[in-house]
Design an enzyme around this catalytic site. Structure first.
Site, PDB file in Angstrom:
ATOM      1  N   ASP A 126      -7.828   0.224 -10.494  1.00 42.94           N
ATOM      2  CA  ASP A 126      -8.956   0.582  -9.851  1.00 42.94           C
ATOM      3  C   ASP A 126      -8.873   1.790  -9.460  1.00 42.94           C
ATOM      4  O   ASP A 126      -9.446   1.326  -7.882  1.00 42.94           O
ATOM      5  CB  ASP A 126      -9.341  -0.737  -9.565  1.00 42.94           C
ATOM      6  CG  ASP A 126      -7.836  -1.154  -8.647  1.00 42.94           C
ATOM      7  OD1 ASP A 126      -6.897  -0.500  -8.094  1.00 42.94           O
ATOM      8  OD2 ASP A 126      -8.056  -2.586  -8.281  1.00 42.94           O
TER       9      ASP A 126
ATOM     10  N   GLU B  14      -5.989  -5.173 -16.427  1.00 46.46           N
ATOM     11  CA  GLU B  14      -5.819  -5.991 -15.582  1.00 46.46           C
ATOM     12  C   GLU B  14      -7.141  -6.006 -15.214  1.00 46.46           C
ATOM     13  O   GLU B  14      -7.626  -5.333 -13.867  1.00 46.46           O
ATOM     14  CB  GLU B  14      -5.087  -5.288 -14.640  1.00 46.46           C
ATOM     15  CG  GLU B  14      -5.362  -6.219 -13.340  1.00 46.46           C
ATOM     16  CD  GLU B  14      -4.148  -5.454 -11.567  1.00 46.46           C
ATOM     17  OE1 GLU B  14      -2.784  -5.613 -11.861  1.00 46.46           O
ATOM     18  OE2 GLU B  14      -4.795  -4.502 -11.345  1.00 46.46           O
TER      19      GLU B  14
ATOM     20  N   GLU C 162     -11.643   0.787  -4.440  1.00 50.63           N
ATOM     21  CA  GLU C 162     -11.347  -0.086  -5.310  1.00 50.63           C
ATOM     22  C   GLU C 162     -12.272  -1.305  -5.808  1.00 50.63           C
ATOM     23  O   GLU C 162     -12.160  -1.483  -7.142  1.00 50.63           O
ATOM     24  CB  GLU C 162      -9.925  -1.261  -5.319  1.00 50.63           C
ATOM     25  CG  GLU C 162      -8.488  -0.018  -5.327  1.00 50.63           C
ATOM     26  CD  GLU C 162      -8.312   0.719  -3.291  1.00 50.63           C
ATOM     27  OE1 GLU C 162      -7.148   1.090  -3.235  1.00 50.63           O
ATOM     28  OE2 GLU C 162      -9.080   0.202  -2.300  1.00 50.63           O
TER      29      GLU C 162
ATOM     30  N   HIS D 135      -0.942  -0.240   3.731  1.00 47.33           N
ATOM     31  CA  HIS D 135      -1.631   1.254   3.397  1.00 47.33           C
ATOM     32  C   HIS D 135      -3.133   1.490   3.508  1.00 47.33           C
ATOM     33  O   HIS D 135      -3.278   2.211   3.370  1.00 47.33           O
ATOM     34  CB  HIS D 135      -0.794   1.124   2.310  1.00 47.33           C
ATOM     35  CG  HIS D 135      -1.351   0.249   1.193  1.00 47.33           C
ATOM     36  ND1 HIS D 135      -0.703  -1.081   0.365  1.00 47.33           N
ATOM     37  CD2 HIS D 135      -1.710   1.141  -0.015  1.00 47.33           C
ATOM     38  CE1 HIS D 135      -1.480  -1.662  -0.772  1.00 47.33           C
ATOM     39  NE2 HIS D 135      -2.549   0.248  -0.243  1.00 47.33           N
TER      40      HIS D 135
ATOM     41  N   ARG E 118      -6.426   0.874   2.710  1.00 42.39           N
ATOM     42  CA  ARG E 118      -7.691   2.087   4.372  1.00 42.39           C
ATOM     43  C   ARG E 118      -8.506   0.881   5.150  1.00 42.39           C
ATOM     44  O   ARG E 118      -8.849   1.714   5.859  1.00 42.39           O
ATOM     45  CB  ARG E 118      -8.873   2.696   3.417  1.00 42.39           C
ATOM     46  CG  ARG E 118      -8.063   3.970   2.553  1.00 42.39           C
ATOM     47  CD  ARG E 118      -9.187   4.496   2.016  1.00 42.39           C
ATOM     48  NE  ARG E 118      -8.131   6.111   1.116  1.00 42.39           N
ATOM     49  CZ  ARG E 118      -7.787   5.442  -0.100  1.00 42.39           C
ATOM     50  NH1 ARG E 118      -7.864   4.597  -0.595  1.00 42.39           N
ATOM     51  NH2 ARG E 118      -7.515   7.121  -0.526  1.00 42.39           N
TER      52      ARG E 118
ATOM     53  N   HIS F  57       5.031   3.509   4.315  1.00 39.44           N
ATOM     54  CA  HIS F  57       3.618   4.202   3.533  1.00 39.44           C
ATOM     55  C   HIS F  57       3.963   6.091   4.077  1.00 39.44           C
ATOM     56  O   HIS F  57       3.766   6.217   5.276  1.00 39.44           O
ATOM     57  CB  HIS F  57       2.725   4.069   3.616  1.00 39.44           C
ATOM     58  CG  HIS F  57       1.769   4.588   2.256  1.00 39.44           C
ATOM     59  ND1 HIS F  57       1.141   5.367   2.127  1.00 39.44           N
ATOM     60  CD2 HIS F  57       1.837   3.992   0.882  1.00 39.44           C
ATOM     61  CE1 HIS F  57      -0.279   5.123   0.977  1.00 39.44           C
ATOM     62  NE2 HIS F  57       0.638   4.337   0.414  1.00 39.44           N
TER      63      HIS F  57
END
Length: 377
Positions: A95, A117, A131, A207, A209, A239
């Site tokens: 994604d 996936e 994503e 990590h 957003r 990260h």
């Protein structure tokens, strides 16, 4: 059959390495491997670990570039490669922005897309962002849907995807994990010393957003946990995202028994997972990997596209609430029965043969079509 695989990030590299290697080892399959380098250093580490070298490296990582600029540069970089190679199938994974653009660039040239996936869904477009939209859009374009689980297959069928185009394969990340976990690994001295002290380790990664505004709640929860339990420590690979690093450092710099380390190479990360007591993460892939090693996973998100893990009992959603995280960690640290209930569940995400199953599907399709391309769902 000529199969082009397009990846660009570290997670894609880990999860597609078994597929690329299987393609290279299969008679009758011509593998063309394209690295967009949406991520650079961390992905290079993974490719080196698996002994893979791309035929095309687009080198598109650029400091500070936004998703809009990256998207434009991906189209510009991929178009001539597709025109030159004219693959029979393009494989993309998951994604990412590389995934979406790779699929769409192939679709525009009527090249069949295989989505590895496939079928992960939260059905909340901004969670995770971007994503969730990327994976849904790729699902509309794909000719082959390689779903990790039956639940992923059902998600696709509910979106009117032809069941004949879906194959349940397990997740390729388990293939990669099992291969690497069997290798002898010597970690950096810093980590070896941490694990030699005998304390129970909580492995932490953040990590996402959508979690940016709330991450400090997670970090304050970690402070409380190590203060409450003298035999507990945290290992936190931080990260590279500058905003995330600032947030982590503001709260956790100098905290006793909270070890902030640089991002780990994949083999080291697998070693750390194996030696951890539990995992707190907002990552997607770790939700699949840690259960394969018998580690309970607390998911620092309100939603997950991997509900099979929650239903099986290997995952527990705790969000970014300080109180919920402290309570969930305390339960696992204090209640041996609750810990075993999560740690001993059979991993619902596969047995380590997903790459072989994907190749079998492609070979079967090549035989059935007599070399003719499939351009419809």
């Amino acid at each position: 059959m000529k199969v082009m695989t397009i990846i660009g990030t570290r997670p894609e590299g880990i999860k597609m390495a078994p597929v690329i290697k299987a393609l290279q080892d299969t008679p009758g399959m011509e593998s063309v491997f394209v690295n967009t380098a949406q991520h650079r250093g961390m992905l290079d580490q993974v490719l080196g670990l698996f002994g893979l070298k791309p035929q095309y490296d687009l080198d598109l990582m650029k400091a500070g570039q936004g998703l809009e600029e990256l998207t434009m540069r991906l189209f510009e970089g991929l178009q001539p490669v597709l025109e030159q190679e004219k693959p029979d199938v393009v494989l993309v994974h998951g994604d990412t922005t590389t995934t979406f653009v790779g699929a769409y660039a192939a679709f525009l040239k009527q090249i069949p897309v295989g989505h590895v996936e496939a079928g992960l869904r939260t059905n909340t477009l901004y969670s995770p962002f971007p994503e969730e939209l990327n994976r849904q859009l790729v699902g509309r374009m794909a000719a082959y849907h390689f779903a990790a689980t039956e639940a992923n297959r059902e998600n696709l069928i509910n979106e009117n995807v032809n069941p004949a185009s879906i194959a349940v394969t397990g997740n390729t990340v388990i293939d990669a994990l099992l291969e690497i976990s069997e290798r002898p690994v010597r970690c950096r001295t810093e980590l070896e010393e941490i694990f030699a002290n005998g304390r129970r380790t909580i492995l932490v990664t953040t990590h996402r957003r959508e979690n940016m505004e709330d991450m400090q709640h997670i970090y304050r929860a970690l402070e409380r946990i190590v203060d409450q339990y003298d035999d507990v420590q945290v290992v936190f690979p931080v990260h590279k995202n500058p905003a995330i690093r600032r947030s982590v450092m503001q709260v956790l710099t100098g905290r006793n028994r909270i070890h902030l380390v640089e991002p780990l190479a994949y083999a080291e990360f697998v070693h750390v997972m194996k030696h951890s007591f539990l995992v707190l993460t907002d990552s997607g892939g770790i939700q699949e990997e840690a259960p394969a090693l018998g580690k309970p996973v607390l998911v620092a998100r309100e939603t997950t596209e991997r509900p099979e893990g929650v239903e099986a009992g290997t995952l527990k959603l705790v969000g970014t609430s300080e109180e919920r995280i402290v309570k969930a960690c305390s339960t696992l640290l204090e209640d041996e029965t609750a810990y075993r209930r999560m740690a001993e569940v059979r991993n619902p995400f596969g047995e380590g043969d997903a790459a072989r199953r994907i190749i079998d599907v492609l070979q079967g399709q090549a035989a059935a079509s007599g070399g003719q391309k499939v351009v419809s769902r």
